[in-house]
Design a protein around this motif. Structure first.
Motif, PDB file in Angstrom:
ATOM      1  N   UNK A 196       0.860  -1.187   0.000  1.00  0.00           N
ATOM      2  CA  UNK A 196       0.000   0.000   0.000  1.00  0.00           C
ATOM      3  C   UNK A 196       0.894   1.235   0.000  1.00  0.00           C
ATOM      4  N   UNK A 197       0.582   2.165  -0.883  1.00  0.00           N
ATOM      5  CA  UNK A 197       1.442   3.323  -1.109  1.00  0.00           C
ATOM      6  C   UNK A 197       0.688   4.618  -0.900  1.00  0.00           C
ATOM      7  N   UNK A 198       1.347   5.578  -0.262  1.00  0.00           N
ATOM      8  CA  UNK A 198       0.796   6.919  -0.083  1.00  0.00           C
ATOM      9  C   UNK A 198       1.944   7.907  -0.185  1.00  0.00           C
ATOM     10  N   UNK A 199       1.626   9.200  -0.078  1.00  0.00           N
ATOM     11  CA  UNK A 199       2.659  10.209  -0.173  1.00  0.00           C
ATOM     12  C   UNK A 199       3.540  10.248   1.056  1.00  0.00           C
ATOM     13  N   UNK A 200       4.697  10.896   0.914  1.00  0.00           N
ATOM     14  CA  UNK A 200       5.582  11.083   2.049  1.00  0.00           C
ATOM     15  C   UNK A 200       6.471   9.898   2.330  1.00  0.00           C
ATOM     16  N   UNK A 201       6.812   9.748   3.621  1.00  0.00           N
ATOM     17  CA  UNK A 201       7.800   8.753   4.034  1.00  0.00           C
ATOM     18  C   UNK A 201       7.125   7.584   4.753  1.00  0.00           C
ATOM     19  N   UNK A 202       7.683   6.397   4.560  1.00  0.00           N
ATOM     20  CA  UNK A 202       7.169   5.198   5.216  1.00  0.00           C
ATOM     21  C   UNK A 202       7.655   5.189   6.660  1.00  0.00           C
ATOM     22  N   UNK A 203       6.708   5.290   7.594  1.00  0.00           N
ATOM     23  CA  UNK A 203       7.028   5.335   9.026  1.00  0.00           C
ATOM     24  C   UNK A 203       6.866   3.981   9.707  1.00  0.00           C
ATOM     25  N   UNK A 204       6.199   3.056   9.051  1.00  0.00           N
ATOM     26  CA  UNK A 204       6.016   1.759   9.682  1.00  0.00           C
ATOM     27  C   UNK A 204       5.474   0.735   8.715  1.00  0.00           C
ATOM     28  N   UNK A 215       2.304   2.472   7.023  1.00  0.00           N
ATOM     29  CA  UNK A 215       2.001   3.785   7.607  1.00  0.00           C
ATOM     30  C   UNK A 215       2.889   4.842   6.961  1.00  0.00           C
ATOM     31  N   UNK A 216       2.249   5.798   6.294  1.00  0.00           N
ATOM     32  CA  UNK A 216       2.954   6.846   5.556  1.00  0.00           C
ATOM     33  C   UNK A 216       2.677   8.212   6.186  1.00  0.00           C
ATOM     34  N   UNK A 217       3.698   9.060   6.201  1.00  0.00           N
ATOM     35  CA  UNK A 217       3.583  10.395   6.795  1.00  0.00           C
ATOM     36  C   UNK A 217       3.972  11.461   5.775  1.00  0.00           C
ATOM     37  N   UNK A 218       3.061  12.426   5.573  1.00  0.00           N
ATOM     38  CA  UNK A 218       3.328  13.591   4.721  1.00  0.00           C
ATOM     39  C   UNK A 218       3.275  14.830   5.600  1.00  0.00           C
ATOM     40  N   UNK A 219       4.447  15.353   5.936  1.00  0.00           N
ATOM     41  CA  UNK A 219       4.499  16.471   6.870  1.00  0.00           C
ATOM     42  C   UNK A 219       4.245  17.824   6.253  1.00  0.00           C
ATOM     43  N   UNK A 220       4.531  17.968   4.960  1.00  0.00           N
ATOM     44  CA  UNK A 220       4.292  19.256   4.303  1.00  0.00           C
ATOM     45  C   UNK A 220       2.840  19.345   3.841  1.00  0.00           C
ATOM     46  N   UNK A 221       2.291  20.564   3.779  1.00  0.00           N
ATOM     47  CA  UNK A 221       0.887  20.719   3.370  1.00  0.00           C
ATOM     48  C   UNK A 221       0.624  20.104   1.996  1.00  0.00           C
ATOM     49  N   UNK A 222      -0.535  19.477   1.876  1.00  0.00           N
ATOM     50  CA  UNK A 222      -0.895  18.797   0.632  1.00  0.00           C
ATOM     51  C   UNK A 222      -2.368  19.010   0.336  1.00  0.00           C
ATOM     52  N   UNK A 223      -2.676  19.330  -0.913  1.00  0.00           N
ATOM     53  CA  UNK A 223      -4.076  19.401  -1.345  1.00  0.00           C
ATOM     54  C   UNK A 223      -4.642  17.994  -1.441  1.00  0.00           C
ATOM     55  N   UNK A 224      -5.939  17.859  -1.198  1.00  0.00           N
ATOM     56  CA  UNK A 224      -6.541  16.524  -1.138  1.00  0.00           C
ATOM     57  C   UNK A 224      -6.415  15.769  -2.453  1.00  0.00           C
ATOM     58  N   UNK A 225      -6.416  16.466  -3.583  1.00  0.00           N
ATOM     59  CA  UNK A 225      -6.354  15.757  -4.864  1.00  0.00           C
ATOM     60  C   UNK A 225      -4.999  15.107  -5.101  1.00  0.00           C
ATOM     61  N   UNK A 226      -4.004  15.448  -4.280  1.00  0.00           N
ATOM     62  CA  UNK A 226      -2.655  14.903  -4.434  1.00  0.00           C
ATOM     63  C   UNK A 226      -2.389  13.719  -3.517  1.00  0.00           C
ATOM     64  N   UNK A 227      -3.407  13.279  -2.786  1.00  0.00           N
ATOM     65  CA  UNK A 227      -3.257  12.119  -1.897  1.00  0.00           C
ATOM     66  C   UNK A 227      -3.545  10.830  -2.664  1.00  0.00           C
ATOM     67  N   UNK A 228      -2.938   9.739  -2.215  1.00  0.00           N
ATOM     68  CA  UNK A 228      -3.215   8.434  -2.807  1.00  0.00           C
ATOM     69  C   UNK A 228      -3.147   7.357  -1.733  1.00  0.00           C
ATOM     70  N   UNK A 229      -3.724   6.205  -2.052  1.00  0.00           N
ATOM     71  CA  UNK A 229      -3.617   5.005  -1.214  1.00  0.00           C
ATOM     72  C   UNK A 229      -3.580   3.804  -2.153  1.00  0.00           C
ATOM     73  N   UNK A 230      -2.719   3.879  -3.144  1.00  0.00           N
ATOM     74  CA  UNK A 230      -2.654   2.874  -4.197  1.00  0.00           C
ATOM     75  C   UNK A 230      -2.172   1.527  -3.660  1.00  0.00           C
ATOM     76  N   UNK A 231      -2.810   0.453  -4.119  1.00  0.00           N
ATOM     77  CA  UNK A 231      -2.566  -0.900  -3.605  1.00  0.00           C
ATOM     78  C   UNK A 231      -2.278  -1.843  -4.770  1.00  0.00           C
TER      79      UNK A 231
END
Length: 469
Positions: A196-204, A215-231
């Motif tokens: 499972x993939x999302x933006x930012x860094x893999x924390x777990x 578990x993915x963490x995106x610390x910088x501000x992100x618009x909702x259209x730029x989010x993903x949860x691709x599997x």
């Protein structure tokens, strides 16, 4: 976003604000008022909401691949911009089981693609509040006004998740408009052996009972259209650039051979773009390459990890990485100004050619300008798409880049390349519109550029005027 070939007048911020104010309704029962059920976007008037600014999304998702069922919990932390008796979130489909605000059960009802929430007590202006939504069901894909497919798109081994402009509301509730950016923590649970993939860094990455949570963490501000949860059944490669920037490159094995060379150039491209556009704006970079998901024939600049529906070529990788500055870090205030995303990313392709032994940007401009007056390039001006179905049209991309070439001629190379670097620095991790860009350029150049932008950004048809220094 990269679209495969083939296929309003300018609305000032004041009008958008007026639309938003008009959609706020007073609540005479307790001193607060309902938050707007629209962000006032001139092209997508039903997207987004008002009355609050989201600071953070905490999303926990469990996906059953066999049943294609998603069960999720979204924790939305926001600040009230006025006293709220109720507010709305964007959510398409899915069943809401329970909603709480600051731990207290809240009333919730559905109104089309809106989840209207009435907390147990009025949320005071300026207060930070936390809304928790438990929900589930089979997420759906959307068909956009231009006929493209987005949202939660099932694939033969999982799901490709893309959200421009509205698809994020198919898998989590939120303020689904680019004007409200936030940080994200996204945890997705899938069967062992899937990724499972999302933006930012893999924390777990933890496996229990035959299921793995990423578990993915995106610390910088992100618009909702730029989010993903691709599997999917991806091969995930983790590395670092020479400067220490983490890279996460996930590839469907069926696309590995064809995508190897373009993806191996990510570090080279980032280094070159950094010399032009300034420091890379995020804490990691990478890519997600899927295998021909049905209905998705475009790449999307998902924040830190652009998504490609198949092995990309070099130009596409360069284009999507340029979006990390133009679109992702500096995000349009409304969809009216999508040219601020696509014009810059397209012009980055022109500059790469110019600086790597190819044709000069002016030659590319001249070839486009020579197109017949009835060509799709001249159907509408880039600063005035006119309707939602046009935001991915040729004028937004190519004529948007032509605007920049005309600007370059007007202000000269020295000032122009300073603009390319200082514009994303000025609005780093924020929002801006065309008026902001025009004012920025005029201040930098110390001259009136009104005729140039009126002609190339807003005039109908093929302009009969070119700037000559």
């Amino acid at each position: 976003m990269t679209v495969r070939p083939s296929r309003a007048r300018h609305v000032p911020a004041a009008l958008a604000a007026a639309l938003l104010l008009a959609s706020c309704t007073a609540d005479t029962s307790g001193g607060g008022k309902a938050g707007a059920d629209s962000a006032g976007d001139p092209l997508f008037p039903r997207l987004g909401n008002g009355g609050y600014d989201v600071g953070h999304y905490g999303l926990r998702i469990d996906y059953d691949l066999q049943r294609r069922r998603l069960d999720g919990t979204a924790v939305v932390t926001a600040e009230a911009t006025h006293a709220l008796s109720s507010f709305s979130l964007d959510l398409a489909g899915l069943t809401v089981r329970r909603v709480t605000v600051d731990g207290k059960k809240a009333q919730a009802r559905r109104k089309g693609d809106k989840l209207v929430v009435r907390p147990a007590r009025i949320v005071a202006k300026g207060a930070t509040f936390r809304t928790t939504v438990d929900y589930g069901g089979r997420p759906k894909k959307l068909t956009d006004p231009d006929g493209s497919t987005e949202g939660w798109v099932p694939t033969d081994d999982g799901a490709l998740v893309v959200g421009e402009p509205a698809g994020s509301m198919t898998w989590f509730p939120g303020n689904n408009h680019p004007s409200d950016k936030a940080s994200y923590d996204i945890a997705v649970t899938v069967p062992k052996g899937w990724t499972a993939l999302a933006g930012g860094e893999l924390r777990g990455e933890r496996t229990r009972g035959g299921r793995t949570t990423f578990s993915w963490h995106s610390g910088e501000p992100m618009a909702s259209y730029l989010a993903t949860a691709t599997i999917g059944k991806f091969e995930l490669r983790r590395s670092e650039t020479r400067s220490g920037l983490p890279l996460y490159v996930a590839v469907d094995p069926r696309e590995a051979a064809d995508s190897a060379k373009p993806l191996d150039r990510i570090e080279e491209i980032l280094k070159w773009e950094t010399t032009l556009f300034g420091p890379y704006p995020f804490s990691s970079a990478g890519a997600i390459v899927d295998h021909e998901p049905k209905g998705v024939d475009y790449a999307l600049e998902v924040q830190t990890k652009p998504v490609y529906p198949e092995a990309p070529d070099h130009a596409t990788v360069l284009h999507e990485l340029a979006h990390q500055w133009f679109g992702n870090s500096v995000t349009p205030e409304t969809w009216q100004d999508m040219w601020l995303n696509e014009g810059f990313a397209t012009y980055a392709e022109w500059l790469w050619q110019e600086q790597h032994g190819g044709k000069p940007a002016q030659e590319t401009f001249d070839e486009l300008y020579a197109k017949d007056e009835d060509d799709a390039l001249w159907e509408f001006p880039p600063g005035d798409p006119g309707s939602a179905e046009n935001i991915s049209g040729d004028p937004v991309y190519e004529r948007g880049a032509m605007v920049l070439q005309q600007l370059r001629l007007a202000v000269g190379d020295r000032t122009f390349f300073e603009i390319l670097k200082e514009w994303p620095a000025e609005y780093r991790h924020g929002n801006a519109d065309a008026d902001d860009f025009i004012a920025f350029c005029e201040k930098k150049a110390d001259e009136d550029l009104g005729e140039l932008f009126d002609t190339w950004l807003y005039k109908d048809g093929r302009p009969d005027w070119e700037y000559e220094k």
